[in-house]
Every structure is written in structure tokens, then in C-alpha cells.
Write an enzyme that holds these catalytic residues in place. Structure first.
Site, PDB file in Angstrom:
ATOM      1  N   GLU A   1       0.838  -1.202   0.000  1.00  7.99           N
ATOM      2  CA  GLU A   1       0.000   0.000   0.000  1.00  7.99           C
ATOM      3  C   GLU A   1       0.868   1.246   0.000  1.00  7.99           C
ATOM      4  O   GLU A   1       1.712   1.425   0.863  1.00  7.99           O
ATOM      5  CB  GLU A   1      -0.933   0.014   1.216  1.00  7.99           C
ATOM      6  CG  GLU A   1      -1.770   1.260   1.361  1.00  7.99           C
ATOM      7  CD  GLU A   1      -2.608   1.557   0.128  1.00  7.99           C
ATOM      8  OE1 GLU A   1      -2.443   2.671  -0.425  1.00  7.99           O
ATOM      9  OE2 GLU A   1      -3.413   0.697  -0.280  1.00  7.99           O
TER      10      GLU A   1
ATOM     11  N   HIS B   1      -2.752   4.789   2.241  1.00  4.36           N
ATOM     12  CA  HIS B   1      -3.405   4.458   3.510  1.00  4.36           C
ATOM     13  C   HIS B   1      -4.104   3.112   3.396  1.00  4.36           C
ATOM     14  O   HIS B   1      -4.821   2.868   2.420  1.00  4.36           O
ATOM     15  CB  HIS B   1      -4.447   5.521   3.886  1.00  4.36           C
ATOM     16  CG  HIS B   1      -3.908   6.918   3.909  1.00  4.36           C
ATOM     17  ND1 HIS B   1      -3.106   7.388   4.925  1.00  4.36           N
ATOM     18  CD2 HIS B   1      -4.051   7.939   3.035  1.00  4.36           C
ATOM     19  CE1 HIS B   1      -2.781   8.649   4.673  1.00  4.36           C
ATOM     20  NE2 HIS B   1      -3.337   9.003   3.530  1.00  4.36           N
TER      21      HIS B   1
ATOM     22  N   GLY C   1      -7.556   2.084   1.502  1.00  5.31           N
ATOM     23  CA  GLY C   1      -7.706   2.715   0.198  1.00  5.31           C
ATOM     24  C   GLY C   1      -8.594   3.945   0.214  1.00  5.31           C
ATOM     25  O   GLY C   1      -8.860   4.546   1.248  1.00  5.31           O
TER      26      GLY C   1
ATOM     27  N   GLY D   1       3.792  -0.613  -5.323  1.00  3.17           N
ATOM     28  CA  GLY D   1       4.163  -1.931  -5.848  1.00  3.17           C
ATOM     29  C   GLY D   1       3.965  -2.023  -7.350  1.00  3.17           C
ATOM     30  O   GLY D   1       3.061  -1.393  -7.904  1.00  3.17           O
TER      31      GLY D   1
ATOM     32  N   GLY E   1     -23.890  11.746 -11.241  1.00  3.46           N
ATOM     33  CA  GLY E   1     -23.840  10.380 -10.738  1.00  3.46           C
ATOM     34  C   GLY E   1     -23.857  10.398  -9.219  1.00  3.46           C
ATOM     35  O   GLY E   1     -24.092  11.441  -8.589  1.00  3.46           O
ATOM     36  N   ALA E   2     -23.579   9.260  -8.609  1.00  5.14           N
ATOM     37  CA  ALA E   2     -23.669   9.154  -7.146  1.00  5.14           C
ATOM     38  C   ALA E   2     -22.768  10.164  -6.444  1.00  5.14           C
ATOM     39  O   ALA E   2     -23.198  10.846  -5.494  1.00  5.14           O
ATOM     40  CB  ALA E   2     -23.326   7.734  -6.711  1.00  5.14           C
ATOM     41  N   ILE E   3     -21.511  10.295  -6.875  1.00  5.11           N
ATOM     42  CA  ILE E   3     -20.579  11.187  -6.189  1.00  5.11           C
ATOM     43  C   ILE E   3     -21.037  12.636  -6.309  1.00  5.11           C
ATOM     44  O   ILE E   3     -21.105  13.375  -5.311  1.00  5.11           O
ATOM     45  CB  ILE E   3     -19.151  11.016  -6.747  1.00  5.11           C
ATOM     46  CG1 ILE E   3     -18.608   9.631  -6.397  1.00  5.11           C
ATOM     47  CG2 ILE E   3     -18.216  12.087  -6.196  1.00  5.11           C
ATOM     48  CD1 ILE E   3     -17.270   9.309  -7.045  1.00  5.11           C
TER      49      ILE E   3
ATOM     50  N   HIS F   1     -44.344  -5.166  11.148  1.00  5.41           N
ATOM     51  CA  HIS F   1     -45.093  -3.907  11.205  1.00  5.41           C
ATOM     52  C   HIS F   1     -44.863  -3.240  12.552  1.00  5.41           C
ATOM     53  O   HIS F   1     -44.841  -3.911  13.570  1.00  5.41           O
ATOM     54  CB  HIS F   1     -46.588  -4.184  11.028  1.00  5.41           C
ATOM     55  CG  HIS F   1     -47.443  -2.974  11.199  1.00  5.41           C
ATOM     56  ND1 HIS F   1     -47.623  -2.039  10.198  1.00  5.41           N
ATOM     57  CD2 HIS F   1     -48.159  -2.528  12.271  1.00  5.41           C
ATOM     58  CE1 HIS F   1     -48.419  -1.080  10.639  1.00  5.41           C
ATOM     59  NE2 HIS F   1     -48.759  -1.363  11.898  1.00  5.41           N
TER      60      HIS F   1
END
Length: 470
Positions: free
Chosen positions: A35, A38, A41, A115, A187-189, A449
Site C-alpha cells: 500500500e 493508507h 484505500g 508496488g 452520478g452518485a458522487i 409492522h
């Protein structure tokens, strides 16, 4: 000196990478992760989790401003942007520490650095890890999983600068709430940030190049969402394109083209949310059989890249770009490497999507249009939040649940929801899709319910002319 030879090396520790590593450890593989930033990710540190912390603050603030509707009083309601951001960062920090604990618990070796694939030696994959001090460590493994994720797409002329034009990263740590904001992309973001900043008082304009907001959602849900956003005071321009951004000292003037007409819009800040590109650079793909298509690595149903003993998962590999999809792909790849029998490849039509705006949006499976385009004869059920006792008691009576069934077999083809807590509710339909349930099983299921989940039952009944409460 730390071991440098492993059964599996995972490059990247987002929700795909670290989950893959844990599953590999469970299966007895000697595992390492690499990594460069962080653990956890983007998702844990700069994406899914801290944005939900921000949106939770916005939700509580919204409720405080409307306390009178609940018979309560709250005087001098306000907010501190710095503390809102600080809470979000603390949540991210807590989860980052949690991933560190999981690595230790599962005896997974962590290498800090970037990496990259570095060839083959003695039948083993070589991986070079370069740390922040430019020191390189040589590792070997029987198999490698690439889980390097993706980053915000930068459009020519609309690039972020960290000050006036933001990506999601800058939008998560604003020094203050801008008085006016342009969001490029719905979009979502884009919509989540539009919702967050609008709740805290920004004058928000959303520009979407397609003809509707949240374009991957069912058309009825998109239309419902647009009305809700506009009722909150958002300005939404669809079928529109931002042609240019002209920066001043503390503002940006955007040239927006829509319907053959051009207008200029001056705002304090701009958020660019126009998609992502895979992190395919500098990971050693040159000279390998790994194929890259439009910045994303091409894989088969098991995550295999075509290069011997090299797999790839998550946002690096294309849509849907979702953390839970990455995690599932990681498990599939590892179990395939381990040679487990009876594996099931990922069916993306059974992956739920969630958007945590106000109101929330969630879906799984085919939209009504997509189902018809595929040749299905469909039965469609709808149920409004206003018909549900729990929704009324919560003061959350705006919303709807929609189901799409195969008229011939009764298979649940898709489910689409907008309203309070639908990001939690959608999992019921996701299980139904995975279990290949028909309307019969769903009708025979007893829903508690009073709950919002009763609407899921009613939306099934509605598809077959049996709805009770409307």
C-alpha cells in the site's frame, strides 16, 4: 529481516485488496499486501465512509432545522464546517486503524510503498516495492492480485486545482461552506456532494451531460429525485455541457451549453464528478499480457488478466465502481487461485447500487426500460412512502418503491427505491435476486409492522394487482 516470499501478494488495500488478503489468509496462504498511501484505500479514507459521515451531519442538521415538525424546539441552530470535517476524518482514521488490526489478526505482512510487477523468476512473480524514501524491496509470490483502484477523471480545460475546482478529495475537507457551487456530473458522487452542500446552505447548480440526473437509475426514480432536489432549491441543468472554466481570485465562471444556448454561471467553487480512470500506470503492465481498455484492466469471470498468475479486481477493472463489488471480486479471485470447487462468477445485475443523497436512492437489477429492451414482458409494482405508517411517523413520507417482474416466470428482475433509509432496505431485494426468488416467495414472506420494509411487500403485491394500502 521480513520475509519477501509469499503465496499471494495483493497490490492495493482498498475494500477489494484487503478483503482478498484476508480471504487468502483464511485459506492458508502466506499473504502480503502493498500500500502506497493508507490502508483501506480510497473507500475508507477518502470515499465511501467519510462521505457518509459528512452526509450524516447534514441529515442531523436538516432535522434540527425542522424540529418544529416533530413538536420540538431548537434555538440558534448552526454548524461549524471545521468540526463537521473533523468528525468525518476521525471516522476515517478509526476505520484505517481497524484495517491495520485485521492485517495483524490474519498474519498478513504489510509493505508500505508503491508496488509493481517486475517479471518472473523461478516460476514466481516478482514484485518491486518502492517506499517514500525511494528504497526498493524485491518480493516474490506464486500469485499477484492487482487492486490499485482508480482516481477522479480530469477533463481537458476543467482540471481540478485543489482550490477553486475540486475533486471529491478537496470537497471532503472544505475549509468553509461555499456560498455557491457548481457540480459537474450527477452520478452518485456528484449528487451526494450536491446534497451535502445544499443542506448547509450553498446555492447549488448541477450540470449533467445526459438527459436526466442519476442516469443509471430507473427513469421514474430519476424524475422523482430531480423534483425532490429542485424542491430543496438545487438548480439542475440536464443535456448540458460545461465548455470552459474561467478562474478569478476567489470564484469561477463556467460557460455552460444547453439546448443550443450558452450561458455563463459564476460560482465560488466547482466540483468535478465526471467519472474515474483506472490506476494502470507504474504497476508494471508493460511487456505483460495484461490488456488495458479505456484505462481499465480486462479480466475474465474469475479476475484473471491473461498474464500467468496475475489477477485484478475492483475499480481498476471497470464498472460498476462500487466497494462491495470489489470485495466480492477479491474473494472470487482468491478462491479461484486456491482451486475451490463450485465457485460462482459475479453477476453484476445482482450488485446493489446506493446513493446517499437526500432522499436516498437504491436499486438492484434491471430498470423497467432495460428489462423491456432485453425482451422481457414485465409486471411493474409501485408503492409510495405516503401509504406507509412508519414513513409517516418518521416524517419521511416522500418516496417510492418500484418492482419489475418477469411476467412469464415471476422472477424479480429489478427493484428501485427512493426515500428514507432505502440504502438499508435494498438488501432484501438483493437477497431475493441472489436466491432467484419469484413473486410467490416474496408475497408469502411476512414483513414486520410497523416498518419501512412493508413497502417492499406492497410493491410486490402491486405488480400483481393485490396491493393493500393504496
Amino acid at each position: 529481516m521480513a520475509d519477501t516470499s509469499f503465496d499471494l501478494i495483493v497490490i492495493g488495500t482498498g475494500p477489494g485488496g484487503y478483503v482478498a488478503a484476508i480471504r487468502a489468509s483464511q485459506l492458508g496462504m502466506k499473504t502480503a499486501v502493498v500500500e502506497r498511501d493508507h490502508l483501506g484505500g480510497i473507500c475508507l479514507n477518502w470515499g465511501c465512509i467519510p462521505t457518509k459521515a459528512l452526509l450524516r451531519s447534514a441529515e442531523v442538521f436538516h432535522l434540527m432545522k425542522h424540529a418544529d415538525a416533530y413538536g420540538l424546539s431548537a434555538k440558534e441552530v448552526g454548524f461549524d464546517a471545521r468540526k463537521v470535517v473533523e468528525r468525518s476524518r476521525k471516522v476515517a482514521g478509526q476505520l484505517n486503524a481497524g484495517v491495520k488490526h485485521l492485517m495483524r489478526k490474519n498474519k498478513i505482512t504489510v509493505f508500505d510503498g508503491a508496488g509493481r510487477l517486475d517479471g518472473v523468476a523461478g516460476g514466481l512473480r516478482k514484485v518491486a516495492v518502492t517506499d517514500k524514501d525511494k528504497k526498493t524491496t524485491a518480493l516474490t509470490a506464486k500469485n499477484v492480485i492487482l487492486a490499485t483502484g482508480a482516481r477522479a477523471r480530469q477533463l481537458p480545460g476543467l482540471e481540478s486545482d485543489g482550490k477553486l475546482v475540486w475533486t471529491y478529495k478537496e470537497a471532503m475537507v472544505p475549509p468553509s461552506i461555499p456560498k455557491s457551487l457548481l457540480v459537474i456530473g450527477s452520478g452518485a458522487i456528484g449528487i451526494e456532494f450536491a446534497s451535502f452542500f445544499r443542506t448547509f446552505g450553498s446555492e447549488v447548480t448541477v450540470v449533467e451531460v445526459l438527459e436526466r440526473v442519476l442516469p443509471v437509475e430507473d427513469e421514474e426514480i430519476s424524475a422523482f429525485a430531480r423534483k425532490a432536489f429542485e424542491k430543496q432549491g438545487m438548480k439542475i441543468l440536464t443535456g448540458a455541457t460545461v465548455k470552459a472554466l474561467k478562474k478569478a481570485a476567489d470564484s469561477v465562471t463556467a460557460t455552460v451549453e444547453s439546448g443550443g444556448k450558452t450561458q455563463e454561471l459564476t460560482v465560488e467553487r466547482v466540483i468535478s464528478a465526471v467519472g474515474i480512470v483506472g490506476n494502470v500506470e507504474n504497476i508494471g503492465l508493460e511487456g505483460t499480457k495484461v490488456k488495458v481498455d479505456r484505462t481499465h484492466v480486462v479480466i475474465d469471470q474469475w479476475g484473471f488478466t491473461g498474464e500467468p498468475n496475475v489477477y485484478a479486481i475492483g475499480d481498476l477493472c471497470g464498472p460498476p465502481w462500487l466497494a462491495h463489488k470489489a470485495s466480492h471480486e477479491g474473494v472470487i479471485a482468491v478462491e479461484h487461485i486456491a482451486g475451490l470447487k463450485g465457485l460462482h462468477p459475479l453477476d453484476v445485475t445482482k450488485v446493489p447500487g446506493c446513493t446517499y443523497c437526500q432522499p436516498q436512492v437504491a436499486s438492484v437489477g434491471f430498470t423497467e426500460k432495460a428489462a423491456k429492451d432485453k425482451g422481457y414482458q414485465v409486471k411493474v409494482g409501485r408503492f409510495p412512502f405516503i401509504g406507509n405508517g412508519k414513513a409517516i411517523a418518521l416524517g419521511e413520507a416522500d418516496g417510492m418503491v418500484k418492482t419489475v417482474f418477469d411476467a412469464k416466470t415471476g422472477e424479480l428482475l429489478g427493484a428501485h427505491m427512493i426515500g428514507a433509509e432505502v440504502t438499508e432496505l435494498i438488501q432484501g431485494y438483493t437477497i431475493a435476486r441472489t436466491a432467484e426468488s419469484t413473486e410467490a416467495e416474496l408475497m408469502h414472506t411476512v414483513f414486520p409492522h410497523p416498518t419501512l420494509s412493508e413497502m417492499m411487500h406492497e410493491a410486490v403485491l402491486a405488480a400483481y394487482g393485490r396491493v393493500i394500502h393504496i
